[in-house]
Design a protein around this motif. Structure first.
Motif, PDB file in Angstrom:
ATOM      1  N   ASP A 243      48.530  75.695  -5.923  1.00  0.00           N
ATOM      2  CA  ASP A 243      47.813  76.655  -6.776  1.00  0.00           C
ATOM      3  C   ASP A 243      48.539  76.790  -8.114  1.00  0.00           C
ATOM      4  O   ASP A 243      49.338  77.690  -8.318  1.00  0.00           O
ATOM      5  N   ARG A 244      48.259  75.874  -9.018  1.00  0.00           N
ATOM      6  CA  ARG A 244      48.833  75.922 -10.351  1.00  0.00           C
ATOM      7  C   ARG A 244      47.708  75.935 -11.374  1.00  0.00           C
ATOM      8  O   ARG A 244      46.579  75.536 -11.097  1.00  0.00           O
ATOM      9  N   ILE A 245      48.042  76.394 -12.567  1.00  0.00           N
ATOM     10  CA  ILE A 245      47.041  76.488 -13.620  1.00  0.00           C
ATOM     11  C   ILE A 245      47.168  75.306 -14.562  1.00  0.00           C
ATOM     12  O   ILE A 245      48.083  74.495 -14.456  1.00  0.00           O
ATOM     13  N   ALA A 246      46.230  75.200 -15.510  1.00  0.00           N
ATOM     14  CA  ALA A 246      46.161  74.019 -16.373  1.00  0.00           C
ATOM     15  C   ALA A 246      47.422  73.806 -17.198  1.00  0.00           C
ATOM     16  O   ALA A 246      47.751  72.670 -17.559  1.00  0.00           O
TER      17      ALA A 246
ATOM     18  N   LYS B 213      42.616  64.517 -10.256  1.00  0.00           N
ATOM     19  CA  LYS B 213      42.014  65.560 -11.083  1.00  0.00           C
ATOM     20  C   LYS B 213      42.310  66.958 -10.542  1.00  0.00           C
ATOM     21  O   LYS B 213      41.441  67.831 -10.529  1.00  0.00           O
ATOM     22  N   ARG B 214      43.542  67.164 -10.095  1.00  0.00           N
ATOM     23  CA  ARG B 214      43.933  68.484  -9.612  1.00  0.00           C
ATOM     24  C   ARG B 214      45.459  68.587  -9.602  1.00  0.00           C
ATOM     25  O   ARG B 214      46.160  67.587  -9.718  1.00  0.00           O
ATOM     26  N   HIS B 215      45.954  69.799  -9.458  1.00  0.00           N
ATOM     27  CA  HIS B 215      47.394  70.018  -9.400  1.00  0.00           C
ATOM     28  C   HIS B 215      47.895  69.808  -7.971  1.00  0.00           C
ATOM     29  O   HIS B 215      47.205  70.152  -7.001  1.00  0.00           O
TER      30      HIS B 215
ATOM     31  N   LEU C 175      48.957  64.695   8.516  1.00  0.00           N
ATOM     32  CA  LEU C 175      49.550  65.680   7.615  1.00  0.00           C
ATOM     33  C   LEU C 175      48.548  66.770   7.245  1.00  0.00           C
ATOM     34  O   LEU C 175      48.856  67.967   7.293  1.00  0.00           O
ATOM     35  N   LYS C 176      47.342  66.354   6.874  1.00  0.00           N
ATOM     36  CA  LYS C 176      46.338  67.326   6.459  1.00  0.00           C
ATOM     37  C   LYS C 176      45.806  68.131   7.635  1.00  0.00           C
ATOM     38  O   LYS C 176      45.114  69.125   7.451  1.00  0.00           O
ATOM     39  N   GLY C 177      46.121  67.681   8.862  1.00  0.00           N
ATOM     40  CA  GLY C 177      45.759  68.476  10.037  1.00  0.00           C
ATOM     41  C   GLY C 177      46.526  69.784  10.097  1.00  0.00           C
ATOM     42  O   GLY C 177      46.086  70.743  10.743  1.00  0.00           O
ATOM     43  N   TRP C 178      47.673  69.814   9.429  1.00  0.00           N
ATOM     44  CA  TRP C 178      48.429  71.068   9.286  1.00  0.00           C
ATOM     45  C   TRP C 178      47.839  71.780   8.069  1.00  0.00           C
ATOM     46  O   TRP C 178      48.121  71.434   6.936  1.00  0.00           O
ATOM     47  N   ARG C 179      47.015  72.759   8.330  1.00  0.00           N
ATOM     48  CA  ARG C 179      46.145  73.320   7.282  1.00  0.00           C
ATOM     49  C   ARG C 179      46.899  73.982   6.135  1.00  0.00           C
ATOM     50  O   ARG C 179      46.334  74.168   5.062  1.00  0.00           O
ATOM     51  N   LEU C 180      48.148  74.340   6.353  1.00  0.00           N
ATOM     52  CA  LEU C 180      48.928  74.897   5.251  1.00  0.00           C
ATOM     53  C   LEU C 180      49.070  73.877   4.126  1.00  0.00           C
ATOM     54  O   LEU C 180      49.114  74.246   2.950  1.00  0.00           O
ATOM     55  N   LEU C 181      49.124  72.584   4.475  1.00  0.00           N
ATOM     56  CA  LEU C 181      49.311  71.529   3.475  1.00  0.00           C
ATOM     57  C   LEU C 181      48.037  71.225   2.693  1.00  0.00           C
ATOM     58  O   LEU C 181      48.072  70.448   1.740  1.00  0.00           O
ATOM     59  N   ARG C 182      46.916  71.801   3.084  1.00  0.00           N
ATOM     60  CA  ARG C 182      45.675  71.548   2.359  1.00  0.00           C
ATOM     61  C   ARG C 182      45.597  72.350   1.069  1.00  0.00           C
ATOM     62  O   ARG C 182      44.855  71.986   0.162  1.00  0.00           O
ATOM     63  N   LYS C 183      46.352  73.438   0.982  1.00  0.00           N
ATOM     64  CA  LYS C 183      46.424  74.220  -0.257  1.00  0.00           C
ATOM     65  C   LYS C 183      47.666  75.088  -0.194  1.00  0.00           C
ATOM     66  O   LYS C 183      47.669  76.145   0.428  1.00  0.00           O
ATOM     67  N   LEU C 184      48.738  74.612  -0.808  1.00  0.00           N
ATOM     68  CA  LEU C 184      50.021  75.313  -0.768  1.00  0.00           C
ATOM     69  C   LEU C 184      50.080  76.376  -1.850  1.00  0.00           C
ATOM     70  O   LEU C 184      49.788  76.096  -3.015  1.00  0.00           O
TER      71      LEU C 184
END
Length: 251
Positions: A110-113, A124-126, A220-229
């Motif tokens: 969760d970072r800004i531009a 195309k994302r942080h 890795l993405k099965g650990w849902r915390l890693l889908r949006k830190l």
């Protein structure tokens, strides 16, 4: 706040492994009393890592304060990350394999531009760039430290010493086009649109081998915390290592 029971799609062996590590940590510190026993602290940490539950949700569910939840989770991650295999250990284990698969993934944050070092032009994302080594069956062998998302995969592989380690071990490695120029021991597909027929066949067979490595990314993405830190970027490396240790404990 309403509270309801839920489930975590992990085996009991994962819970027992983390419980043993936390029990040893408490014995080492000489802890006499805590709000939660070691097995409940382990369950709390797994709920956060696997399900992505927030501190507030966990505090309500376990009947403790948010600050206590933060301390318990941080302690569990610290206990686990020191058990993660090093690159040398992964190379030693990989010597028994026919080849390995190298790939990189972006863990969204969760970072800004304005935070340009973390912005990946490819995705195309942080996020944070993590390099992963898997065996021919797609099983995770090793995960690197997290670098800012703007880091190119080849640059990340070189900075972590992966390219040199593979060359020294004499291991064959399959990777995608991002690793073009890494060396002869790292096999990549041909680039270009108008390729000769034999080059297209080579790329097709190469993709069939390399796609097995996508299973590791799914793990890795099965650990849902890693889908949006939503934590500090300084903690992401330890989180990835903790997840890797728990994954090995469950397999």
């Amino acid at each position: 706040m309403l509270v309801y029971p839920s489930s975590i799609d992990l085996s009991s062996s994962t819970l027992r492994h983390l419980t043993r590590q936390l029990t040893a940590r408490r014995r080492e510190l000489g802890t006499r009393w805590r709000r939660l026993p070691a097995d409940r602290q382990a369950l709390l940490a797994l709920a956060h890592l696997r399900c992505g539950d927030t501190y507030a949700q966990l505090a309500a569910g376990f009947g403790i304060g948010i600050a206590t939840v933060y301390r318990y989770i941080r302690e569990a991650i610290e206990v686990l990350c020191v058990l993660a295999p090093s690159l040398d250990e992964a190379m030693e284990r990989a010597r028994t394999k026919a080849f390995v698969i190298l790939d990189g993934t972006l863990l969204p944050i969760d970072r800004i531009a304005i935070d340009t070092p973390y912005y990946s032009g490819k995705h195309k994302r942080h996020g944070m760039n993590v390099q992963v080594l898997t065996d021919p069956f797609g099983r995770l062998l090793w995960a690197s430290a997290a670098l800012p998302g703007s880091t190119h995969d080849l640059t990340a592989a070189r900075s972590h010493g992966i390219v040199d380690a593979l060359a020294a071990a004499g291991l064959k490695c399959w990777a995608d086009k991002a690793y073009q120029g890494a060396g002869r021991h790292i096999r990549v597909p041909f680039r270009g649109r108008r390729l000769k027929r034999w080059k297209r066949r080579h790329n097709s067979s190469h993709a069939k081998i390399r796609c097995v490595g996508e299973q590791a990314m799914a793990v890795l993405k099965g650990w849902r915390l890693l889908r949006k830190l939503r934590c500090s970027t300084n903690r992401i490396t330890d989180i990835v290592k903790a997840v890797l240790v728990l994954h090995h404990a469950a397999t």
